[in-house]
Design an enzyme around this catalytic site. Structure first.
Site, PDB file in Angstrom:
ATOM      1  N   ASP A 186       1.052  -1.690   0.028  1.00  0.00           N
ATOM      2  CA  ASP A 186      -0.169   0.248  -0.087  1.00  0.00           C
ATOM      3  C   ASP A 186       1.049   1.860   0.213  1.00  0.00           C
ATOM      4  O   ASP A 186       2.323   1.683   0.364  1.00  0.00           O
ATOM      5  CB  ASP A 186      -1.212  -0.018   1.215  1.00  0.00           C
ATOM      6  CG  ASP A 186      -1.851   0.922   1.022  1.00  0.00           C
ATOM      7  OD1 ASP A 186      -2.765   0.258   0.607  1.00  0.00           O
ATOM      8  OD2 ASP A 186      -2.502   1.751   0.910  1.00  0.00           O
ATOM      9  N   PHE A 202     -31.657 -11.921   2.612  1.00  0.00           N
ATOM     10  CA  PHE A 202     -31.724 -10.755   1.583  1.00  0.00           C
ATOM     11  C   PHE A 202     -33.384  -9.967   1.664  1.00  0.00           C
ATOM     12  O   PHE A 202     -34.226  -9.267   0.449  1.00  0.00           O
ATOM     13  CB  PHE A 202     -30.973 -11.005   0.513  1.00  0.00           C
ATOM     14  CG  PHE A 202     -29.532 -10.184   0.670  1.00  0.00           C
ATOM     15  CD1 PHE A 202     -28.650 -11.366   1.784  1.00  0.00           C
ATOM     16  CD2 PHE A 202     -28.658  -8.848   0.958  1.00  0.00           C
ATOM     17  CE1 PHE A 202     -27.141 -10.604   1.831  1.00  0.00           C
ATOM     18  CE2 PHE A 202     -27.792  -8.982   1.068  1.00  0.00           C
ATOM     19  CZ  PHE A 202     -26.816  -9.697   1.574  1.00  0.00           C
ATOM     20  N   CYS A 208     -20.949  -1.301  -1.886  1.00  0.00           N
ATOM     21  CA  CYS A 208     -20.919  -2.194  -2.906  1.00  0.00           C
ATOM     22  C   CYS A 208     -22.132  -1.712  -3.261  1.00  0.00           C
ATOM     23  O   CYS A 208     -22.014  -1.817  -4.685  1.00  0.00           O
ATOM     24  CB  CYS A 208     -21.004  -3.652  -2.463  1.00  0.00           C
ATOM     25  SG  CYS A 208     -19.001  -4.139  -1.658  1.00  0.00           S
TER      26      CYS A 208
HETATM   27  C1  UDX Z   1     -22.331  -6.471   0.000  1.00  0.00           C
HETATM   28  C2  UDX Z   1     -21.933  -8.067  -1.021  1.00  0.00           C
HETATM   29  O1  UDX Z   1     -23.246  -8.987  -0.233  1.00  0.00           O
HETATM   30  C3  UDX Z   1     -20.845  -8.598  -0.742  1.00  0.00           C
HETATM   31  O2  UDX Z   1     -21.279  -9.880  -1.521  1.00  0.00           O
HETATM   32  C4  UDX Z   1     -20.176  -8.066  -1.874  1.00  0.00           C
HETATM   33  O3  UDX Z   1     -18.733  -8.149  -2.204  1.00  0.00           O
HETATM   34  C5  UDX Z   1     -19.808  -6.498  -0.920  1.00  0.00           C
HETATM   35  O4  UDX Z   1     -21.982  -5.740  -0.787  1.00  0.00           O
HETATM   36  P1  UDX Z   1     -21.584  -5.552   2.735  1.00  0.00           P
HETATM   37  O5  UDX Z   1     -21.786  -4.827   2.092  1.00  0.00           O
HETATM   38  O6  UDX Z   1     -20.437  -5.784   2.915  1.00  0.00           O
HETATM   39  O7  UDX Z   1     -21.814  -7.059   1.386  1.00  0.00           O
HETATM   40  O8  UDX Z   1     -22.896  -6.211   2.589  1.00  0.00           O
HETATM   41  P2  UDX Z   1     -24.099  -6.984   3.050  1.00  0.00           P
HETATM   42  O9  UDX Z   1     -24.544  -7.544   4.623  1.00  0.00           O
HETATM   43  O10 UDX Z   1     -24.471  -7.519   1.995  1.00  0.00           O
HETATM   44  O11 UDX Z   1     -25.625  -5.625   3.981  1.00  0.00           O
HETATM   45  C6  UDX Z   1     -25.775  -4.885   2.361  1.00  0.00           C
HETATM   46  C7  UDX Z   1     -26.638  -3.165   2.957  1.00  0.00           C
HETATM   47  O12 UDX Z   1     -27.869  -4.418   2.467  1.00  0.00           O
HETATM   48  C8  UDX Z   1     -26.158  -3.466   4.835  1.00  0.00           C
HETATM   49  O13 UDX Z   1     -26.930  -2.085   4.407  1.00  0.00           O
HETATM   50  C9  UDX Z   1     -27.770  -3.455   5.060  1.00  0.00           C
HETATM   51  O14 UDX Z   1     -28.083  -3.664   5.936  1.00  0.00           O
HETATM   52  C10 UDX Z   1     -29.111  -4.388   3.646  1.00  0.00           C
HETATM   53  N1  UDX Z   1     -29.666  -5.485   3.847  1.00  0.00           N
HETATM   54  C11 UDX Z   1     -29.478  -6.794   3.319  1.00  0.00           C
HETATM   55  C12 UDX Z   1     -31.057  -5.643   4.083  1.00  0.00           C
HETATM   56  O15 UDX Z   1     -31.629  -4.251   4.434  1.00  0.00           O
HETATM   57  N2  UDX Z   1     -31.751  -6.279   4.288  1.00  0.00           N
HETATM   58  C13 UDX Z   1     -31.259  -7.394   4.002  1.00  0.00           C
HETATM   59  O16 UDX Z   1     -31.715  -8.455   3.955  1.00  0.00           O
HETATM   60  C14 UDX Z   1     -29.776  -7.759   3.462  1.00  0.00           C
END
Ligand code: UDX
Length: 458
Positions: free
Chosen positions: A30, A252, A263
């Protein structure tokens, strides 16, 4: 194998530490000297459960090292990962590939002997071709392949996701590159993890399609939740009822204040931009983006409505600020929209988050940050749960009711039930569960509800 990770951000650091744990020799690079110096002392730049121990163990075993200068590491490397950031480009929403291209150029100048350069960063379809051209330009004689190996790690569960993935996607154009990637992931294949070996563009697009689909599931259930609120149905039961269908799946489908994080917002936008650019729009994804943006604003409106139409002069206790639990990441968190909206509406906000407050301070002004839940609740009129941290799942609701002047709890993550909140003496408002929150009068026709909704100003 000798592996170099260019970019020691979230993805690079987790992936580097996990590859080292698989037995490979890994060097994480880095440009941020402060970050590298801290890592050498065992101080993690991010909060991720289990990462500190994993890093420490592998550093001690001599399999993991950190450096700011890539030169020596890249010369001896079999595989070089590009894991630099691909933020949203200001102005147009495309993924900003400046760091990827700069890293490709640097790597190109340094490789010796056959090397596979792998994009791990989420990059728009076709980026691998560009990376290949750049390297070919700076090193016409070099012996290399460019491959794509997108990551699907969730923050907060990243190590588990890396070591027990549902699948590994590798995209390459030569058998030699596939062989190198298979060797790298050997420990997983011994566990029969499916490997999806495809061409490079397919791998690049797969990452975007995965995130866009997951974002779509969330946006879908959030709109169904709003509908549940109006017609007197229960979204958690709807989610269960559809999720048991294996074609849909139960994950989800938690309704909430809208998705955030680094993401989903960034990748849905970048996918949309790519699709429009090639005149093949993915209109569903465009709708998902719009619905999710609007949702965050609506959450503030919901809180104001729950508080009887105004929060002016009131103190709101906000529990949770990060975009989800088990991270200190505030990027695109619903709190970034909801909290300023409450303050604009005249409320004073007292917030507590187990890990996110340092980050939050940089982004939200005018908030009083509390040491703990009790501090946030102290003297408040109402409380709002914005992030479902485990420690918020077993709060003393009776004590909360005693503290809150309006005895009102707005639970934007549906982690309590109306029954338990009411037993404690609270008025309870949640998402898409009016059958619990505000039963629709028996005999009221569903078709009459639109009018009633208009009258309530929703
Ligand atoms: C996500 C993807 O899951 C992962 O595969 C990718 O590589 C990067 O993005 P992350 O952003 O770390 O991962 O979090 P994740 O647990 O997927 O949640 C994302 C968002 O969705 C959060 O704000 C969470 O609160 C929301 N969420 C998730 C919901 O509102 N409802 C759900 O049922 C699931």
């Amino acid at each position: 194998m000798r592996v170099v990770m260019i970019g020691t951000g979230y993805v690079g650091l987790v992936s580097g530490a996990c590859f080292a744990d698989f037995g490979h020799e890994v060097i994480c690079i880095d440009k941020d000297a402060g970050k590298i110096a801290a890592l050498e002392k065992g101080v993690m730049p991010i909060y991720e459960p289990g990462l500190d121990v994993l890093v420490e163990t592998n550093v001690r075993a001599g399999r993991l090292a950190f450096a700011t200068d890539p030169a020596d590491a890249i010369k001896g490397a079999d595989v070089v990962f590009l894991a630099v950031g691909t933020p949203t480009r200001r102005g147009d929403g495309h993924a900003d590939l400046t760091y990827v291209y700069a890293a490709a150029e640097e790597v190109g100048r340094l490789i010796e002997g056959y090397t596979v350069i792998v994009t791990k960063s989420t990059v728009p379809v076709g980026t691998g071709d560009e990376v290949e051209e750049i390297i070919r330009r700076v090193a016409p004689e070099a012996d290399f392949d460019v491959a794509s190996n997108p990551e699907f790690l969730r923050e907060g569960a990243a190590i588990r996701d890396f070591k027990i993935p549902d699948r590994v996607v590798v995209g390459a154009e030569t058998e030699r590159a596939f062989a190198a990637l298979r060797e790298l992931y050997r420990p997983l294949f011994l566990n029969e993890t499916p490997i999806v070996a495809v061409n490079r563009r397919t791998a690049e697009l797969t990452k975007y399609a995965a995130n866009a689909f997951l974002a779509t599931k969330i946006a879908f259930i959030n709109e169904i939740a709003d509908l549940c609120d109006v017609v007197g149905a229960n979204v958690q039961q709807v989610a269960k009822g559809i999720g048991l269908d294996k074609r849909i799946g139960s994950k989800f489908l938690h309704a909430g204040p809208g998705y955030g994080g680094s993401c989903f917002p960034k990748d849905t936008l970048a996918l949309s931009r790519t699709a429009h650019q090639v005149a093949s729009p993915v209109t569903i994804v465009d709708s998902v983006i719009a619905a999710n943006d609007r949702r965050k604003e609506r959450m503030a409106e919901l809180i104001v409505r729950a508080a009887g139409g105004s929060v002016a002069g009131k103190t709101v206790a906000v529990l949770g600020l990060t975009f989800k639990p088990n991270t200190d990441d505030m990027r695109e968190a619903p709190s970034l929209v909801v909290v300023p909206a409450l303050i604009n509406a005249g409320a004073a906000v007292q917030a507590f988050d187990p890990e996110g407050m340092d980050e939050a301070r940089k982004h939200i002004e005018g908030v009083t940050y509390a040491e703990n839940v009790q501090g946030a609740l102290k003297g408040a009129d109402l409380a709002v749960i914005l992030t479902e941290w485990d420690q918020f799942r077993a709060l003393d609701l009776t004590a909360m009711a005693g503290e809150l002047k309006e005895r009102l709890l707005v639970d934007l993550r549906n982690i309590y039930t109306r029954a338990e909140a009411e037993r404690a003496g609270l008025t309870y408002v949640s998402i898409g569960r009016p059958a619990m929150d505000r039963p629709v009068p028996l005999g009221a026709k569903v078709t009459d509800l639109a009018e009633e909704r208009g009258a309530r100003g929703r």
